[in-house]
Design an enzyme around this catalytic site. Sequence first.
Site, PDB file in Angstrom:
ATOM      1  N   LYS A   1       1.252   4.232  -2.940  1.00 21.38           N
ATOM      2  CA  LYS A   1       0.964   5.642  -2.696  1.00 21.38           C
ATOM      3  C   LYS A   1       2.203   6.513  -2.926  1.00 21.38           C
ATOM      4  O   LYS A   1       2.090   7.661  -3.397  1.00 21.38           O
ATOM      5  CB  LYS A   1       0.429   5.833  -1.275  1.00 21.38           C
ATOM      6  CG  LYS A   1      -0.930   5.196  -1.039  1.00 21.38           C
ATOM      7  CD  LYS A   1      -2.003   5.760  -1.964  1.00 21.38           C
ATOM      8  CE  LYS A   1      -3.404   5.298  -1.583  1.00 21.38           C
ATOM      9  NZ  LYS A   1      -4.451   5.873  -2.466  1.00 21.38           N
TER      10      LYS A   1
ATOM     11  N   TYR B   1       0.830  -1.203   0.000  1.00 17.34           N
ATOM     12  CA  TYR B   1       0.000   0.000   0.000  1.00 17.34           C
ATOM     13  C   TYR B   1       0.864   1.252   0.000  1.00 17.34           C
ATOM     14  O   TYR B   1       0.651   2.184  -0.801  1.00 17.34           O
ATOM     15  CB  TYR B   1      -0.916  -0.018   1.224  1.00 17.34           C
ATOM     16  CG  TYR B   1      -1.804   1.196   1.370  1.00 17.34           C
ATOM     17  CD1 TYR B   1      -2.972   1.308   0.626  1.00 17.34           C
ATOM     18  CD2 TYR B   1      -1.480   2.217   2.256  1.00 17.34           C
ATOM     19  CE1 TYR B   1      -3.801   2.408   0.762  1.00 17.34           C
ATOM     20  CE2 TYR B   1      -2.303   3.333   2.390  1.00 17.34           C
ATOM     21  CZ  TYR B   1      -3.462   3.418   1.642  1.00 17.34           C
ATOM     22  OH  TYR B   1      -4.274   4.521   1.768  1.00 17.34           O
TER      23      TYR B   1
END
Length: 243
Positions: A152, A148
């Site tokens: 990002k 994750y």
Amino acid sequence: MNAEFQGKRILITGAGKGIGRALATMAAAEGATIVALSRSATDLATLHHATGAETHTIDLEHTEAITTLMATLAPVDYLINNAGIARLAPFTETTLTQLDQIMAVNLRAPFLIAQSVVRDWLSRNHQGAIVNVSSIASLWGTPDHVAYAASKAALDSMTLTMANELGPFGIRTNSINPVITLTPMGERAWSDPAKSTPMLTRIPLRRFAKPEEIASVAMFLLSAAASMINGVIMPIDGGFRAG
């Protein structure tokens, strides 16, 4: 009501829940026409009932579905790439499948959607604005978030390149990087007090963010009040990085 959004079309991904739904509700209240994307037809149905949004059910993991849909959506005036998924696991236990799924939704989909939107804008000399919804995880080594956080961080990097390349055409691109936000996904990921308490202790405001607090910053970045803000990676973290 902010007259500058009256009648404008704002494309929002992940609009069914959490930050995306707060964005759609807020933008509709400003007179905008919302083009809402979500995996959940049920969420979109209730959003349409509440805001009159134009809705499209789509799984952003699938490239062909994005390409097909985007061919039908132009024109839009603003874009908010909000959709995102998380598959939390320690670094050594994160699977290639998890990594690929997260990168597909959190990076590849924003890339494809923004590319389609910007090509249309350039063809008609439209000076639009884009907000990519990133995460504080891109700026801090958050345990169990390796895929994750990487997705990002890549989104932030893409934002900077877009800002540089598209700025000369009057197109602004910025990222917002929220701390833990009390969306359904955030509540699931941080429901364990043993996990959440150390994070809360590090945030000087001693609380997590509300979706509406994140949405309001995104709407500001779309607005003329932010006309000189381009290529910003903006933490919305209650002072987390100051701790």
